[in-house]
Design an enzyme around this catalytic site. Sequence first.
Site, PDB file in Angstrom:
ATOM      1  N   CYS A  64      -4.457 -13.019  17.441  1.00  0.00           N
ATOM      2  CA  CYS A  64      -3.133 -12.409  17.593  1.00  0.00           C
ATOM      3  C   CYS A  64      -2.858 -12.119  19.071  1.00  0.00           C
ATOM      4  O   CYS A  64      -3.713 -11.585  19.770  1.00  0.00           O
ATOM      5  CB  CYS A  64      -3.070 -11.107  16.787  1.00  0.00           C
ATOM      6  SG  CYS A  64      -1.437 -10.339  16.864  1.00  0.00           S
ATOM      7  N   CYS A 199       7.626  -0.208   3.681  1.00  0.00           N
ATOM      8  CA  CYS A 199       6.284   0.386   3.705  1.00  0.00           C
ATOM      9  C   CYS A 199       5.948   0.593   5.175  1.00  0.00           C
ATOM     10  O   CYS A 199       5.783  -0.377   5.922  1.00  0.00           O
ATOM     11  CB  CYS A 199       5.279  -0.566   3.049  1.00  0.00           C
ATOM     12  SG  CYS A 199       3.568  -0.005   3.208  1.00  0.00           S
ATOM     13  N   ARG A 271      -0.158   6.296   0.828  1.00  0.00           N
ATOM     14  CA  ARG A 271      -1.382   5.512   0.590  1.00  0.00           C
ATOM     15  C   ARG A 271      -2.518   5.951   1.510  1.00  0.00           C
ATOM     16  O   ARG A 271      -2.384   5.949   2.729  1.00  0.00           O
ATOM     17  CB  ARG A 271      -1.101   4.015   0.780  1.00  0.00           C
ATOM     18  CG  ARG A 271      -2.329   3.156   0.428  1.00  0.00           C
ATOM     19  CD  ARG A 271      -2.017   1.653   0.367  1.00  0.00           C
ATOM     20  NE  ARG A 271      -0.911   1.423  -0.520  1.00  0.00           N
ATOM     21  CZ  ARG A 271       0.281   0.958  -0.114  1.00  0.00           C
ATOM     22  NH1 ARG A 271       0.480   0.631   1.135  1.00  0.00           N
ATOM     23  NH2 ARG A 271       1.237   0.803  -0.990  1.00  0.00           N
TER      24      ARG A 271
END
Length: 329
Positions: A64, A199, A271
Amino acid sequence: MIATETVFLNPSPEHSRWSLAQLTALYELPFTDLLFQAQTVHRQHHDPASMQLSSLLSIKTGACPEDCSYCPQSSRYDTDLETQALMPLDQVLLAAQKAKDGGAQRFCMGAAWRSPTEKQIDLVIDMVAAVKDMGLETCVTLGMLKSGQAARLRQAGLDYYNHNLDTSPEFYSEIISTRNYQDRLDTLEHVRAAGINVCSGGIVGLGESRKDRASLIAQLANLDPYPESVPINNLVKVAGTPLENTPNLDPFEFVRTIAVTRIAMPKTVVRLSAGREAMDDSLQALCFMAGANSIFYGDKLLTTGNPQFMADQMLLQRLGINQQTTAVG
Ligand code: SAM
Ligand code: DTB
Ligand code: SF4
């Protein structure tokens, strides 16, 4: 006077704005008072014995170009990671079937991109459509999105897009230099405008202050509407990343972060995300008491470990927690 009556800041309107001072005041409550408030808010909006289970798959790993200093997938750090080009559809579907058979409700596919090309979106769209056809909720995290790309993903049936704010605007430049906070907010806006569930959460234990943690939560909670899903990650220290030797965050400060997130965003699904492998069962149970009602389920996160599937089954069973069954359309 009972301490819990002194600072009960959320009047529970549909959407209240949160100041940094209010959130910091919550953080500073005695631990048991904070947990009591969080549990009270939690019970107003959620079944306290229900857990949402999401499984993760890295569909494109490493190499990345971004420099997020916590991340093993950045090409700038020497982390012993095996890079992998975009996975073929059949392999993705095998992993999705395994997740479904294990009891996962949502399948999240992550790609280590700065931002996807149109061609890459085409390939991800095929994955989203096929995973959805299997009866799973779908989530992808692909980096920064343009508005047209978000619309195309929505058309393919995507349920959630994950893109974290990660930390406070004030601390952000200590962690990432290759994109800025506004870039992240822009992506969230495109996702929201396309009609995809948002999210978005963050990562703690980066060396940030309590004020930074409160400021991150303020950013998330003051989005209107706030995200449907808020992952709170505890730093997984990976050798070779600039943060590999960062001191551990006090576990109770982590629990406080979950509790403040719950109070500030009463309806969201919080979460308990990366970092669970380093937590014992009691600490996880405290996080659930504080309002966490979702976990990543399966032996692996993207590139690092997660508790074994059987260990989670046993933990949930011992705590009398059931898997959530509600699905989005
Ligand atoms: N490349 C995409 C992006 O950054 O939006 C998607 C994947 S990225 C790995 C998703 C999130 O994982 C990050 O925003 C960060 O919050 C979390 N994360 C990455 N490395 C982590 C680590 N070592 N420990 C804890 N959380 C981590
Ligand atoms: C999120 O907030 N956490 C997940 C998911 N969204 C994509 C990723 C955690 C990654 C942990 C480090 C790794 O396994 O590479
Ligand atoms: Fe790349 Fe995402 Fe890791 Fe940052 S967090 S280096 S954008 S994969």
